[in-house]
Design a protein around this motif. Structure first.
Motif, short mmCIF file in Angstrom:
data_model
loop_
_atom_site.label_atom_id
_atom_site.label_comp_id
_atom_site.label_asym_id
_atom_site.label_seq_id
_atom_site.Cartn_x
_atom_site.Cartn_y
_atom_site.Cartn_z
N ILE A 173 -4.08 2.32 11.61
CA ILE A 173 -4.10 3.31 10.53
C ILE A 173 -4.60 4.64 11.11
O ILE A 173 -4.06 5.72 10.81
N GLU A 219 -7.19 6.16 2.25
CA GLU A 219 -7.11 6.55 3.66
C GLU A 219 -6.93 8.06 3.78
O GLU A 219 -7.57 8.71 4.61
N MET A 235 0.84 -1.20 0.00
CA MET A 235 0.00 0.00 0.00
C MET A 235 0.88 1.26 0.00
O MET A 235 2.08 1.19 0.28
N THR A 258 -13.34 -2.28 1.84
CA THR A 258 -12.61 -2.79 2.99
C THR A 258 -13.57 -3.47 3.97
O THR A 258 -14.79 -3.28 3.91
N THR A 259 -12.97 -4.21 4.89
CA THR A 259 -13.77 -4.80 5.96
C THR A 259 -14.33 -3.67 6.82
O THR A 259 -15.41 -3.79 7.39
N SER A 260 -13.58 -2.57 6.89
CA SER A 260 -14.01 -1.42 7.71
C SER A 260 -15.38 -0.91 7.28
O SER A 260 -16.22 -0.55 8.11
N TYR A 294 -4.33 -9.67 10.05
CA TYR A 294 -3.75 -9.47 8.72
C TYR A 294 -3.02 -10.73 8.25
O TYR A 294 -2.21 -11.30 8.98
N GLU A 321 -9.27 -7.76 13.21
CA GLU A 321 -8.71 -7.64 11.87
C GLU A 321 -7.36 -8.35 11.84
O GLU A 321 -6.31 -7.72 11.96
N ASN A 331 -1.79 -4.55 4.66
CA ASN A 331 -2.74 -4.44 5.79
C ASN A 331 -4.11 -5.08 5.49
O ASN A 331 -5.16 -4.53 5.74
N MET A 332 -4.00 -6.30 4.97
CA MET A 332 -5.22 -6.95 4.50
C MET A 332 -5.72 -8.00 5.50
O MET A 332 -5.02 -8.95 5.83
N THR A 333 -6.95 -7.81 5.93
CA THR A 333 -7.57 -8.75 6.85
C THR A 333 -7.85 -10.07 6.14
O THR A 333 -8.35 -10.08 5.02
N ASN A 344 -6.67 -0.76 -1.89
CA ASN A 344 -7.70 -1.67 -1.39
C ASN A 344 -8.38 -2.42 -2.53
O ASN A 344 -8.85 -3.53 -2.37
N ARG A 398 -5.30 -5.00 -4.48
CA ARG A 398 -4.40 -5.90 -3.75
C ARG A 398 -4.78 -7.37 -3.88
O ARG A 398 -3.92 -8.24 -3.73
N THR A 434 -11.65 2.74 10.65
CA THR A 434 -10.90 1.65 10.01
C THR A 434 -10.05 0.99 11.08
O THR A 434 -10.28 1.18 12.29
N ASP A 435 -9.05 0.20 10.68
CA ASP A 435 -8.17 -0.47 11.64
C ASP A 435 -7.50 0.58 12.54
O ASP A 435 -7.06 1.63 12.06
N1 GLU Z 1 -7.74 -4.32 7.10
C1 GLU Z 1 -8.98 -3.96 6.56
C2 GLU Z 1 -9.24 -4.68 5.26
O1 GLU Z 1 -8.49 -5.52 4.89
C3 GLU Z 1 -9.20 -2.47 6.47
C4 GLU Z 1 -8.00 -1.62 6.18
C5 GLU Z 1 -7.58 -1.58 4.76
O2 GLU Z 1 -7.92 -2.42 4.02
O3 GLU Z 1 -6.85 -0.72 4.34
O4 GLU Z 1 -10.22 -4.47 4.61
#
Ligand code: GLU
Length: 275
Positions: free
Chosen positions: A197, A176, A41, A148-150, A221, A219, A100-102, A82, A85, A193-194
């Motif tokens: 961040i 972001e 990212m 995102t999961t957020s 990763y 979350e 930073n992927m959940t 996002n 990725r 979000t996380d």
């Molecule tokens: N970690 C979360 C996700 O994978 C939110 C943060 C983000 O993606 O940048 O969706």
């Protein structure tokens, strides 16, 4: 005679094919080229971002570099968002997505993941002293990032808290930095979000913003990896476990999240270790 030779050739071919299939195409290629292409990212402070000297730095950058170093490879950094990725892993444009992927079961349908290498959860960032708890955000606008999961989690939170407009009160941005911009300009009441961040961005303007309420999601990763390529997945997992075992992980972690950083985030969990 001729057919015997052909048979031998066919057997040899099958053996080569089986070996390649078992070894996993990514690991073989990486060992040949000595280059690992990592999706990273650019907008996640301090996960992976451009600092004031325009250097691409962060915890994910260091983790990716360390994996490459341990495999005797050079890291080729590929900027991802996002949105890209996962797609870049699927398309074979990158060998791993350290972004930073959940690790979600749903995402696991399209790609594979490494073991969890970072443990975070979701929170809400807001101007200091304005909000006390989650329910204060009912009826307010909250920024988050698309895809995102957020985005899903914060909508669910507002819904559970009884906000009838939970769909439209969550405003999704691409990046972001755009969320933080919207928060600073007062276009939204909060950004969710996380937590790391949020801590990272809040530290850019000390004293102005604070995290409100507790975590409302887990979350974990994982590093995004090509589907069904177990040799490669094993090697990445071993590299993560080895850096945990010899203290390198802790060193990298403390560099970005230790008590001397502006984003102090205590390490409370352990990486899964295979004896
Ligand atoms: N970690 C979360 C996700 O994978 C939110 C943060 C983000 O993606 O940048 O969706």
């Amino acid at each position: 005679m001729r057919s015997w030779k052909w048979q031998m050739a066919a057997v040899a071919l099958v053996l080569v094919w089986a070996q390649t299939a078992l070894a996993g195409p990514t690991f073989d290629r990486v060992m040949k080229t000595k280059v690992i292409r990592a999706g990273i990212m650019t907008d996640s402070i301090p996960g992976a971002y451009y600092n004031e000297k325009k250097e691409w730095v962060g915890m994910d950058v260091d983790i990716a570099e360390e994996i490459a170093r341990r495999m005797g490879c050079k890291l080729e950094r590929v900027a991802v968002s996002n949105k890209t990725r996962i797609a870049f892993v699927q398309q074979g444009r990158i060998d791993m997505s350290v972004a930073n992927m959940t690790h979600k079961r749903e995402r696991d349908r399209s790609i594979d993941f490494s073991i969890t290498y970072f443990f975070d959860g979701q929170k809400i960032l807001a101007p200091k002293g304005k909000f006390k708890e989650h329910k204060d955000f009912v009826g307010q606008k909250i920024a988050t990032m698309q895809g995102t999961t957020s985005e899903i989690n914060v909508k669910n939170l507002l819904k559970e808290l009884g906000d009838p407009k939970y769909e439209t009160n969550v405003i999704s941005f691409q990046k972001e930095s755009e969320c933080f911009q919207a928060l600073r300009m007062g276009r939204v009441a909060g950004w969710s979000t996380d937590s790391t961040i949020l801590l990272g961005y809040a530290a850019q303007v000390p004293g102005e913003f604070e995290l409100v309420g507790d975590f409302f999601s887990n979350e974990p990763y994982g590093i995004g990896l090509p589907e069904d390529d177990s040799k490669w997945r094993d090697e990445v997992n071993f590299a993560i476990q080895d850096m945990w075992a010899d203290g390198t992980y802790k060193k990298i972690y403390d560099k970005w999240y230790g008590p001397d950083t502006p984003y102090y985030f205590p390490l409370t969990e352990k990486i899964e270790m295979w004896p």
